[in-house]
Scaffold this motif. Structure first.
Motif, PDB file in Angstrom:
ATOM      1  N   UNK A  71     110.311  38.991 -63.870  1.00 55.47           N
ATOM      2  CA  UNK A  71     108.931  38.971 -64.349  1.00 55.47           C
ATOM      3  C   UNK A  71     108.143  37.748 -63.915  1.00 55.47           C
ATOM      4  N   UNK A  72     108.718  36.948 -63.021  1.00 56.40           N
ATOM      5  CA  UNK A  72     108.011  35.761 -62.517  1.00 56.40           C
ATOM      6  C   UNK A  72     106.866  36.202 -61.613  1.00 56.40           C
ATOM      7  N   UNK A  73     107.089  37.263 -60.815  1.00 54.72           N
ATOM      8  CA  UNK A  73     106.013  37.931 -60.092  1.00 54.72           C
ATOM      9  C   UNK A  73     105.620  39.165 -60.891  1.00 54.72           C
ATOM     10  N   UNK A  74     104.332  39.475 -60.917  1.00 53.31           N
ATOM     11  CA  UNK A  74     103.838  40.588 -61.729  1.00 53.31           C
ATOM     12  C   UNK A  74     104.348  41.935 -61.226  1.00 53.31           C
ATOM     13  N   UNK A  75     104.488  42.046 -59.901  1.00 52.31           N
ATOM     14  CA  UNK A  75     104.922  43.295 -59.284  1.00 52.31           C
ATOM     15  C   UNK A  75     105.446  42.958 -57.894  1.00 52.31           C
ATOM     16  N   UNK A  76     106.058  43.917 -57.198  1.00 49.24           N
ATOM     17  CA  UNK A  76     106.592  43.608 -55.865  1.00 49.24           C
ATOM     18  C   UNK A  76     105.550  43.059 -54.892  1.00 49.24           C
ATOM     19  N   UNK A  77     104.350  43.622 -54.896  1.00 50.45           N
ATOM     20  CA  UNK A  77     103.325  43.141 -53.965  1.00 50.45           C
ATOM     21  C   UNK A  77     102.968  41.684 -54.225  1.00 50.45           C
ATOM     22  N   UNK A  78     103.058  41.245 -55.470  1.00 49.60           N
ATOM     23  CA  UNK A  78     102.716  39.873 -55.841  1.00 49.60           C
ATOM     24  C   UNK A  78     103.673  38.857 -55.222  1.00 49.60           C
ATOM     25  N   UNK A  79     104.830  39.314 -54.794  1.00 45.31           N
ATOM     26  CA  UNK A  79     105.826  38.410 -54.203  1.00 45.31           C
ATOM     27  C   UNK A  79     105.578  38.169 -52.715  1.00 45.31           C
ATOM     28  N   UNK A  80     104.569  38.819 -52.132  1.00 45.61           N
ATOM     29  CA  UNK A  80     104.361  38.737 -50.678  1.00 45.61           C
ATOM     30  C   UNK A  80     102.927  38.369 -50.314  1.00 45.61           C
ATOM     31  N   UNK A  81     102.306  37.551 -51.116  1.00 42.71           N
ATOM     32  CA  UNK A  81     100.927  37.150 -50.848  1.00 42.71           C
ATOM     33  C   UNK A  81     100.826  36.162 -49.687  1.00 42.71           C
ATOM     34  N   UNK A  82     101.957  35.579 -49.253  1.00 38.53           N
ATOM     35  CA  UNK A  82     101.953  34.639 -48.120  1.00 38.53           C
ATOM     36  C   UNK A  82     102.678  35.215 -46.900  1.00 38.53           C
TER      37      UNK A  82
END
Length: 491
Positions: free
Chosen positions: A449-460
């Motif tokens: 739950x540190x990232x809201x969703x899978x897409x949130x983990x790839x913003x960079x």
């Protein structure tokens, strides 16, 4: 805040620590530096020791924690692992035998018998695959050939489940994990009763089923003390290496496609259809983002003999050279390697070849013409041709990639291979900084739950290199010649 990723590979254990804010690795380690042995007691067999995986995992983490970051800031652990391997333990969580790993072919006949007995249409519609030589069939082999040992099995696991067990003392599984073992019925969205009944397996052998992105256990105090980590860190992600590779490349939505060319070669495309290949030459498993509401699957082409073929050629013909030097050597040869052709299928039965085994072959060697450069280019071309052969099967089944994402690693470090892959398939390739252990770390952040969703983990997430087709016309007739040689070998 950091995340720890563990990649249980065939050749070694790789670990990485990722900074949550930058989504980049701050430290990596590998153990051992040399490739772990695959035990082949008989032709077609392939085993490794789970306890050796665990020893190597600990050594890799201890090596990692000496690289200058604060290990106490690690907040979650994720695990990626070689797919389809069978690990069996008793009630005391003691390993009962070496793992029968992914490239082991001994259970092919049992899988074919199950395919016939259960029914081809039912297997393909419900399981999306034939039982093949996947984990369920490997377990059937143990039941048939080691009955006393089988009676002592309490739980069966995949390699990543075993490492999670050693870290936490807990044994769990997930729908994607069960699907890769051919234990999951997609039509009914439950355990595959027909497979369990055909092989005579008790459902008690299956660990507790949890969402893939969830807490699968917490780090035991004694393990934490030994490794220099905080007790209670959640193990919040476990995935097979190819779905994990897709995750690490941000391949999450239908139509997106990933590739890798390590020990084995894989093209992995995400679909929102419960589709199957009529001959089960490519396989469909639940993707990491699979839910009952969004049944996203991963259509997987696996070629056993890719990096393993290149490694073999290196060891036999130029053991003293680095892979980088080999790639430079290959670049000196012309397109087509002066007529030399290579079939890279020497690492067990190939599913895309209907579980047939041709062995690796060099065809057309001219003792007065060919040299080292030709050999290594021919090997890379043969591997690229095998990808094209498999991609055409995926195209028959509706997968039409417009671009393929891959990590800048293994064979994709070779410009000759990457360009040949693109020229032969006709599909552009985007390369990313990508590593299985980094993907596992990011997966842990999603599961915790540190990232809201899978897409949130790839913003960079950024492309570092792009290949487009340049030599399609030159390669097409060469590929067709290679394909004709393969078809002859398969008769």
């Amino acid at each position: 805040m950091y995340l720890l990723g563990i990649d249980v590979g065939t050749s070694s254990i790789k670990v990485a620590v990722v900074d949550v804010n930058t989504q980049k690795s701050v430290a990596t380690a590998q153990y051992p530096e040399t490739e772990v042995e695959i035990k082949a007691v008989q032709p077609g067999w392939a085993e490794q020791s789970p306890e050796e995986w665990w020893e190597n995992t600990q050594k890799a983490i201890l090596k990692l924690t000496q690289t200058g970051f604060d290990p106490k800031k690690i907040q979650a652990i994720g695990i990626a692992y070689q797919m389809h391997g069978l690990v069996v333990v008793d009630k005391g969580q003691k390993v009962l035998r070496d793992s029968i790993i992914w490239c082991d072919s001994r259970a092919v006949a049992l899988g074919e018998q199950a395919f016939d007995a259960i029914g081809h249409d039912k297997c393909l519609s419900d399981l999306l695959n034939s039982p093949g030589n996947f984990t369920a069939s490997k377990l059937a082999w143990v039941k048939q050939n080691e009955p006393e040992l089988f009676q002592n099995i309490d739980k069966i696991m995949l390699p990543g489940d075993f490492i999670a067990m050693k870290l936490s003392g807990e044994i769990t599984t997930s729908i994607p994990a069960l699907s890769e073992g051919i234990f999951w019925n997609f039509k009914n969205d439950k355990l595959a009763k027909a497979v369990m009944e055909h092989y005579g397996f008790s459902e008690q052998l299956i660990p507790a089923i949890q969402p893939l992105f969830s807490v699968h256990g917490k780090l035991k105090a004694e393990v934490a003390d030994w490794l220099g980590l905080n007790a209670g860190i959640p193990i919040s992600y476990k995935s097979g290496d190819q779905p994990n590779n897709a995750l690490s490349l941000n391949v999450l939505k239908p139509g997106e496609v990933a590739a890798t060319a390590g020990t084995s070669g894989v093209i992995y495309g995400v679909s929102d259809n419960l589709s199957h290949d009529p001959q089960s030459r490519v396989n469909t498993f639940a993707h990491v983002t699979y839910t009952k509401e969004e049944q996203y699957t991963g259509v997987l082409l696996c070629i056993n003999g890719t990096g393993s073929m290149y490694r073999w050629a290196k060891n036999q013909f130029a053991a003293q050279l680095s892979y980088s030097a080999l790639n430079q050597l290959a670049a000196k040869a012309p397109i087509g390697s002066k007529g030399l052709k290579v079939l890279p299928f020497g690492n067990g039965a190939e599913r895309m070849l209907n579980n047939k085994y041709t062995g690796a072959q060099f065809i057309g060697i001219d003792l007065n013409l060919h040299n080292q450069s030709d050999i290594f280019r021919a090997v890379q071309e043969g591997i690229a041709f095998s990808f094209r052969y498999g991609l055409d099967i995926m195209r028959e089944n509706g997968m039409q990639p417009k671009v393929i994402r891959a990590g800048s690693a293994n064979l994709f470090l070779s410009e000759i291979f990457a360009q040949t892959f693109v020229d032969v398939t006709g599909v552009p390739v985007e390369l990313y900084e990508n590593d299985g252990s980094v993907g596992a770390a990011l997966g842990a952040g999603i599961g915790a739950g540190i990232f809201k969703n899978p897409a949130d983990a790839f913003t960079h997430h950024e492309v570092i290199k792009h290949y487009t087709p340049r030599n399609q016309e030159a390669y097409e007739p060469i590929y067709q010649e290679w394909k004709a040689i393969l078809n002859k070998a398969l008769k």
